[in-house]
Enzyme design. Structure first.
Site, mmCIF file in Angstrom:
data_model
loop_
_atom_site.group_PDB
_atom_site.id
_atom_site.type_symbol
_atom_site.label_atom_id
_atom_site.label_comp_id
_atom_site.label_asym_id
_atom_site.label_seq_id
_atom_site.Cartn_x
_atom_site.Cartn_y
_atom_site.Cartn_z
ATOM 1 N N ASN A 40 0.879 -1.152 -0.068
ATOM 2 C CA ASN A 40 0.013 0.007 -0.085
ATOM 3 C C ASN A 40 0.796 1.382 0.180
ATOM 4 O O ASN A 40 0.317 2.559 0.022
ATOM 5 C CB ASN A 40 -0.884 -0.033 1.054
ATOM 6 C CG ASN A 40 -1.924 -1.105 0.934
ATOM 7 O OD1 ASN A 40 -2.564 -1.476 0.174
ATOM 8 N ND2 ASN A 40 -2.660 -1.565 2.411
ATOM 9 N N LYS A 42 3.884 4.157 -1.353
ATOM 10 C CA LYS A 42 4.030 4.661 -2.616
ATOM 11 C C LYS A 42 5.260 4.282 -3.123
ATOM 12 O O LYS A 42 6.310 4.095 -2.223
ATOM 13 C CB LYS A 42 4.283 6.410 -2.185
ATOM 14 C CG LYS A 42 4.682 7.074 -3.523
ATOM 15 C CD LYS A 42 4.765 8.682 -3.293
ATOM 16 C CE LYS A 42 5.730 9.233 -4.211
ATOM 17 N NZ LYS A 42 5.314 8.862 -5.702
ATOM 18 N N LYS A 44 5.747 2.067 -6.261
ATOM 19 C CA LYS A 44 5.549 0.714 -7.223
ATOM 20 C C LYS A 44 5.697 1.133 -8.776
ATOM 21 O O LYS A 44 6.612 0.582 -9.042
ATOM 22 C CB LYS A 44 4.217 0.242 -6.815
ATOM 23 C CG LYS A 44 3.936 -0.364 -5.335
ATOM 24 C CD LYS A 44 2.568 -0.980 -5.205
ATOM 25 C CE LYS A 44 1.566 0.030 -5.136
ATOM 26 N NZ LYS A 44 1.706 0.993 -4.201
ATOM 27 N N THR A 45 4.833 2.070 -8.858
ATOM 28 C CA THR A 45 4.980 2.322 -10.637
ATOM 29 C C THR A 45 6.198 3.110 -10.959
ATOM 30 O O THR A 45 7.082 2.733 -11.789
ATOM 31 C CB THR A 45 3.852 3.219 -10.973
ATOM 32 O OG1 THR A 45 2.730 2.500 -10.758
ATOM 33 C CG2 THR A 45 3.796 3.599 -12.466
ATOM 34 N N THR A 46 6.870 4.003 -9.803
ATOM 35 C CA THR A 46 8.223 4.456 -10.065
ATOM 36 C C THR A 46 9.223 3.589 -10.050
ATOM 37 O O THR A 46 10.101 3.913 -10.698
ATOM 38 C CB THR A 46 8.133 5.605 -9.028
ATOM 39 O OG1 THR A 46 7.750 5.207 -7.768
ATOM 40 C CG2 THR A 46 7.322 6.878 -9.432
ATOM 41 N N ARG A 54 16.648 1.913 -16.469
ATOM 42 C CA ARG A 54 17.944 0.946 -16.300
ATOM 43 C C ARG A 54 18.288 0.290 -17.402
ATOM 44 O O ARG A 54 19.192 0.336 -17.996
ATOM 45 C CB ARG A 54 17.808 0.380 -14.895
ATOM 46 C CG ARG A 54 18.932 -0.494 -14.654
ATOM 47 C CD ARG A 54 18.974 -1.164 -13.294
ATOM 48 N NE ARG A 54 19.260 -0.286 -12.150
ATOM 49 C CZ ARG A 54 19.164 -0.726 -10.674
ATOM 50 N NH1 ARG A 54 18.694 -1.833 -10.734
ATOM 51 N NH2 ARG A 54 19.480 0.126 -9.919
ATOM 52 N N PHE A 99 -12.216 7.413 -15.984
ATOM 53 C CA PHE A 99 -12.826 6.821 -14.846
ATOM 54 C C PHE A 99 -14.458 6.899 -15.001
ATOM 55 O O PHE A 99 -15.016 7.690 -15.772
ATOM 56 C CB PHE A 99 -12.504 7.614 -13.671
ATOM 57 C CG PHE A 99 -11.046 7.805 -13.456
ATOM 58 C CD1 PHE A 99 -10.659 6.691 -12.493
ATOM 59 C CD2 PHE A 99 -10.177 8.590 -13.921
ATOM 60 C CE1 PHE A 99 -9.325 6.540 -12.123
ATOM 61 C CE2 PHE A 99 -8.723 8.425 -13.561
ATOM 62 C CZ PHE A 99 -8.237 7.330 -12.502
ATOM 63 N N TRP A 101 -16.638 6.175 -12.350
ATOM 64 C CA TRP A 101 -17.354 6.047 -11.081
ATOM 65 C C TRP A 101 -18.773 6.291 -11.333
ATOM 66 O O TRP A 101 -19.632 5.491 -10.444
ATOM 67 C CB TRP A 101 -16.962 7.053 -10.027
ATOM 68 C CG TRP A 101 -15.310 7.106 -9.966
ATOM 69 C CD1 TRP A 101 -14.509 8.148 -10.185
ATOM 70 C CD2 TRP A 101 -14.661 6.051 -9.820
ATOM 71 N NE1 TRP A 101 -13.346 7.994 -10.049
ATOM 72 C CE2 TRP A 101 -13.059 6.467 -9.712
ATOM 73 C CE3 TRP A 101 -14.698 4.809 -9.663
ATOM 74 C CZ2 TRP A 101 -12.038 5.733 -9.500
ATOM 75 C CZ3 TRP A 101 -13.461 3.970 -9.497
ATOM 76 C CH2 TRP A 101 -12.194 4.505 -9.598
ATOM 77 N N GLU A 136 0.117 -1.902 -12.656
ATOM 78 C CA GLU A 136 -1.281 -1.994 -12.137
ATOM 79 C C GLU A 136 -2.207 -3.372 -12.631
ATOM 80 O O GLU A 136 -3.165 -3.352 -12.332
ATOM 81 C CB GLU A 136 -2.146 -0.775 -12.253
ATOM 82 C CG GLU A 136 -1.482 0.682 -12.081
ATOM 83 C CD GLU A 136 -1.025 1.049 -10.957
ATOM 84 O OE1 GLU A 136 -1.220 0.099 -9.934
ATOM 85 O OE2 GLU A 136 -0.084 1.788 -10.814
HETATM 86 P P1 ATP Z 1 3.946 5.733 -7.755
HETATM 87 O O1 ATP Z 1 3.542 6.048 -9.119
HETATM 88 O O2 ATP Z 1 4.268 7.179 -6.985
HETATM 89 O O3 ATP Z 1 5.253 4.940 -7.502
HETATM 90 P P2 ATP Z 1 2.521 3.879 -6.555
HETATM 91 O O4 ATP Z 1 2.758 3.050 -8.134
HETATM 92 O O5 ATP Z 1 3.060 3.082 -5.598
HETATM 93 O O6 ATP Z 1 2.792 5.088 -6.541
HETATM 94 P P3 ATP Z 1 -0.438 3.564 -6.781
HETATM 95 O O7 ATP Z 1 -1.387 2.815 -5.851
HETATM 96 O O8 ATP Z 1 -0.360 3.068 -8.210
HETATM 97 O O9 ATP Z 1 0.923 3.769 -6.083
HETATM 98 O O10 ATP Z 1 -0.939 5.151 -6.587
HETATM 99 C C1 ATP Z 1 -0.407 6.221 -7.553
HETATM 100 C C2 ATP Z 1 -0.563 7.450 -6.994
HETATM 101 O O11 ATP Z 1 -1.169 7.389 -5.799
HETATM 102 C C3 ATP Z 1 0.553 8.463 -6.785
HETATM 103 O O12 ATP Z 1 0.055 9.648 -6.955
HETATM 104 C C4 ATP Z 1 1.011 8.147 -5.290
HETATM 105 O O13 ATP Z 1 1.524 9.253 -4.801
HETATM 106 C C5 ATP Z 1 -0.348 8.013 -4.632
HETATM 107 N N1 ATP Z 1 -0.305 7.028 -3.709
HETATM 108 C C6 ATP Z 1 0.331 5.903 -3.558
HETATM 109 N N2 ATP Z 1 0.449 5.387 -2.331
HETATM 110 C C7 ATP Z 1 -0.156 6.036 -1.619
HETATM 111 C C8 ATP Z 1 -0.801 6.162 -0.207
HETATM 112 N N3 ATP Z 1 -0.447 5.123 0.540
HETATM 113 N N4 ATP Z 1 -1.733 7.037 0.402
HETATM 114 C C9 ATP Z 1 -1.838 8.074 -0.680
HETATM 115 N N5 ATP Z 1 -1.751 8.055 -1.799
HETATM 116 C C10 ATP Z 1 -0.851 7.235 -2.319
HETATM 117 MG MG MG Z 2 1.089 2.623 -9.456
#
Ligand code: ATP
Ligand code: MG
Length: 204
Positions: A40, A42, A44-46, A54, A99, A101, A136
């Site tokens: 949960n 932040k 993952k995608t980055t 890389r 979206f 919703w 995702e």
């Molecule tokens: P990122 O893309 O920054 O690496 P992520 O892929 O880990 O994040 P996702 O669940 O895909 O996270 O959500 C992407 C967006 O939600 C990003 O804008 C990120 O900053 C935000 N986000 C990620 N985790 C959280 C959290 N625990 N609470 C609130 N916002 C979050």
């Molecule tokens: Mg993500």
């Protein structure tokens, strides 16, 4: 630091070096792997895009499929598409249905998921593609837009040297079992929860 402490430190480092060297010696297998970045927190995608850049630095070819509903391109995708050499080395597809919703439309989402998955399967059959990012993907399985067994089989049968990175929260146990490397990013704090607005360059 006094001499005795320095001596202790050096001895500790020497023991550490022996352990690391032995581990490097043991790891001799060469094959592509499956990396799962879940949890949960932040990052993952980055992380997936960090690995993509890389690989590109080493002249490799890659494919990215983003199983996201949003239609606004993130900074990493804009950057990718602006760099001619990177854009040429990466096949990119986003589900990007927008979206829904208010007007929940499962059938339309399902069609978009199938179309995105068709791109993924093509990448997973192409031995020239070194790295496939399935961003995702976990949600497609969690909400049954895609069949878990089909996805797992396609990843298992990929070319031997190809690596796959899967991101997303709530990964099904089948994905955890399939993956060679699993990182679970914990949510200890997030600025958004303290009221900080999402920022270009940091959050998207
Ligand atoms: P990122 O893309 O920054 O690496 P992520 O892929 O880990 O994040 P996702 O669940 O895909 O996270 O959500 C992407 C967006 O939600 C990003 O804008 C990120 O900053 C935000 N986000 C990620 N985790 C959280 C959290 N625990 N609470 C609130 N916002 C979050
Ligand atoms: Mg993500």
């Amino acid at each position: 630091m006094d001499e005795e402490k320095k001596q202790n430190h050096n001895e500790r480092m020497l023991r550490k070096k022996a352990v690391v060297d032995a581990a490097i010696e043991r790891a001799q297998e060469e094959r592509g792997i499956v990396v799962l970045i879940t949890g949960n927190g932040k990052g993952k995608t980055t992380s997936a895009f960090g690995t993509l850049y890389r690989a590109l630095g080493h002249g490799q070819r890659a494919g990215v499929v983003q199983f996201i509903k949003g239609t606004q391109a993130t900074g990493e995708v804009i950057f990718l598409q602006q760099q001619a050499s990177a854009a040429a080395a990466v096949e990119y597809h986003a589900m990007a249905t927008g979206f829904t919703w208010n007007t929940q439309d499962w059938d339309a989402d399902k069609r978009a998921a199938d179309a995105a998955w068709a791109h993924a399967t093509r990448l997973l059959q192409d031995p020239k593609v070194n790295l496939v990012v399935l961003d995702e993907l976990t949600y497609m399985l969690k909400y049954n837009y895609l069949d878990t067994a089909t996805v797992v089989d396609a990843i298992r049968q990929r070319p031997a040297l190809q690596t796959v990175i899967i991101t997303g929260r709530a990964a099904r146990p089948e994905l955890v079992e399939l993956a060679d490397t699993v990182s679970e990013i914990a949510d200890r704090k997030h600025a958004f929860k303290a009221g900080v607005k999402a920022q270009a360059g940091i959050d998207f």
